[in-house]
Design a protein around this motif. Sequence first.
Motif, PDB file in Angstrom:
ATOM      1  N   TYR A 115     -14.873  10.535 -41.792  1.00  0.00           N
ATOM      2  CA  TYR A 115     -14.426   9.159 -41.564  1.00  0.00           C
ATOM      3  C   TYR A 115     -14.533   8.324 -42.835  1.00  0.00           C
ATOM      4  O   TYR A 115     -13.649   7.521 -43.141  1.00  0.00           O
ATOM      5  N   THR A 116     -15.598   8.527 -43.603  1.00  0.00           N
ATOM      6  CA  THR A 116     -15.755   7.804 -44.865  1.00  0.00           C
ATOM      7  C   THR A 116     -14.631   8.171 -45.835  1.00  0.00           C
ATOM      8  O   THR A 116     -14.015   7.293 -46.452  1.00  0.00           O
ATOM      9  N   VAL A 117     -14.360   9.461 -45.969  1.00  0.00           N
ATOM     10  CA  VAL A 117     -13.288   9.927 -46.854  1.00  0.00           C
ATOM     11  C   VAL A 117     -11.938   9.401 -46.371  1.00  0.00           C
ATOM     12  O   VAL A 117     -11.123   8.922 -47.169  1.00  0.00           O
ATOM     13  N   LEU A 118     -11.709   9.477 -45.079  1.00  0.00           N
ATOM     14  CA  LEU A 118     -10.442   9.022 -44.506  1.00  0.00           C
ATOM     15  C   LEU A 118     -10.215   7.543 -44.788  1.00  0.00           C
ATOM     16  O   LEU A 118      -9.124   7.140 -45.206  1.00  0.00           O
ATOM     17  N   ASN A 119     -11.246   6.730 -44.585  1.00  0.00           N
ATOM     18  CA  ASN A 119     -11.115   5.296 -44.863  1.00  0.00           C
ATOM     19  C   ASN A 119     -10.806   5.043 -46.323  1.00  0.00           C
ATOM     20  O   ASN A 119      -9.952   4.201 -46.657  1.00  0.00           O
ATOM     21  N   ARG A 120     -11.475   5.760 -47.213  1.00  0.00           N
ATOM     22  CA  ARG A 120     -11.233   5.590 -48.650  1.00  0.00           C
ATOM     23  C   ARG A 120      -9.799   5.992 -49.011  1.00  0.00           C
ATOM     24  O   ARG A 120      -9.130   5.313 -49.783  1.00  0.00           O
ATOM     25  N   LEU A 121      -9.342   7.112 -48.435  1.00  0.00           N
ATOM     26  CA  LEU A 121      -7.982   7.573 -48.721  1.00  0.00           C
ATOM     27  C   LEU A 121      -6.940   6.568 -48.222  1.00  0.00           C
ATOM     28  O   LEU A 121      -5.989   6.247 -48.927  1.00  0.00           O
ATOM     29  N   GLU A 122      -7.146   6.083 -46.996  1.00  0.00           N
ATOM     30  CA  GLU A 122      -6.171   5.158 -46.423  1.00  0.00           C
ATOM     31  C   GLU A 122      -6.096   3.860 -47.213  1.00  0.00           C
ATOM     32  O   GLU A 122      -5.014   3.304 -47.397  1.00  0.00           O
ATOM     33  N   LEU A 123      -7.239   3.373 -47.676  1.00  0.00           N
ATOM     34  CA  LEU A 123      -7.252   2.115 -48.428  1.00  0.00           C
ATOM     35  C   LEU A 123      -6.562   2.245 -49.781  1.00  0.00           C
ATOM     36  O   LEU A 123      -5.958   1.286 -50.269  1.00  0.00           O
ATOM     37  N   ASP A 129      -4.184   4.595 -50.623  1.00  0.00           N
ATOM     38  CA  ASP A 129      -2.919   5.329 -50.590  1.00  0.00           C
ATOM     39  C   ASP A 129      -1.744   4.387 -50.340  1.00  0.00           C
ATOM     40  O   ASP A 129      -1.183   4.343 -49.253  1.00  0.00           O
ATOM     41  N   LEU A 130      -1.358   3.675 -51.369  1.00  0.00           N
ATOM     42  CA  LEU A 130      -0.259   2.730 -51.232  1.00  0.00           C
ATOM     43  C   LEU A 130       1.111   3.409 -51.317  1.00  0.00           C
ATOM     44  O   LEU A 130       2.089   2.885 -50.813  1.00  0.00           O
ATOM     45  N   ASP A 131       1.167   4.576 -51.946  1.00  0.00           N
ATOM     46  CA  ASP A 131       2.437   5.268 -52.133  1.00  0.00           C
ATOM     47  C   ASP A 131       2.626   6.452 -51.182  1.00  0.00           C
ATOM     48  O   ASP A 131       3.637   7.139 -51.258  1.00  0.00           O
ATOM     49  N   GLY A 132       1.656   6.714 -50.335  1.00  0.00           N
ATOM     50  CA  GLY A 132       1.764   7.827 -49.398  1.00  0.00           C
ATOM     51  C   GLY A 132       1.472   9.188 -50.006  1.00  0.00           C
ATOM     52  O   GLY A 132       1.710  10.212 -49.367  1.00  0.00           O
ATOM     53  N   GLU A 133       0.947   9.207 -51.221  1.00  0.00           N
ATOM     54  CA  GLU A 133       0.669  10.472 -51.905  1.00  0.00           C
ATOM     55  C   GLU A 133      -0.489  11.240 -51.279  1.00  0.00           C
ATOM     56  O   GLU A 133      -0.570  12.456 -51.397  1.00  0.00           O
ATOM     57  N   GLU A 134      -1.384  10.527 -50.631  1.00  0.00           N
ATOM     58  CA  GLU A 134      -2.578  11.157 -50.068  1.00  0.00           C
ATOM     59  C   GLU A 134      -2.382  11.605 -48.619  1.00  0.00           C
ATOM     60  O   GLU A 134      -3.317  12.099 -48.000  1.00  0.00           O
ATOM     61  N   GLN A 135      -1.188  11.452 -48.076  1.00  0.00           N
ATOM     62  CA  GLN A 135      -0.959  11.757 -46.666  1.00  0.00           C
ATOM     63  C   GLN A 135      -1.368  13.174 -46.268  1.00  0.00           C
ATOM     64  O   GLN A 135      -1.958  13.351 -45.200  1.00  0.00           O
ATOM     65  N   PRO A 136      -1.124  14.210 -47.082  1.00  0.00           N
ATOM     66  CA  PRO A 136      -1.592  15.546 -46.682  1.00  0.00           C
ATOM     67  C   PRO A 136      -3.111  15.610 -46.517  1.00  0.00           C
ATOM     68  O   PRO A 136      -3.610  16.267 -45.607  1.00  0.00           O
ATOM     69  N   TYR A 137      -3.853  14.908 -47.367  1.00  0.00           N
ATOM     70  CA  TYR A 137      -5.310  14.887 -47.258  1.00  0.00           C
ATOM     71  C   TYR A 137      -5.751  14.105 -46.020  1.00  0.00           C
ATOM     72  O   TYR A 137      -6.699  14.485 -45.334  1.00  0.00           O
ATOM     73  N   ILE A 138      -5.052  13.025 -45.749  1.00  0.00           N
ATOM     74  CA  ILE A 138      -5.332  12.236 -44.549  1.00  0.00           C
ATOM     75  C   ILE A 138      -5.087  13.082 -43.303  1.00  0.00           C
ATOM     76  O   ILE A 138      -5.895  13.095 -42.377  1.00  0.00           O
TER      77      ILE A 138
END
Length: 67
Positions: A33-41, A43-52
């Motif tokens: 959950y901590t990682v997910l929150n950091r990624l979502e905050l 990820d403005l370009d959607g590059e992290e979507q696979p990790y999410i």
Amino acid sequence: MTPDYHSDDFATARLDDTVSLRSAAREARATLYTVLNRLELNDLDGEEQPYIDDCLGALAILEEALR
């Protein structure tokens, strides 16, 4: 006995090992959950979507295991 989560004996864990596994799963869930929150905050370009998506999948598995 210290649980070996990579062992072939994982499926035959004793009750005290199960409690340890649940505790480890809860820690993993909190970390995800901590990682997910950091990624979502960040990820403005959607590059992290696979990790999410990977985090969401892992969270679903952990939630089911904790039932």
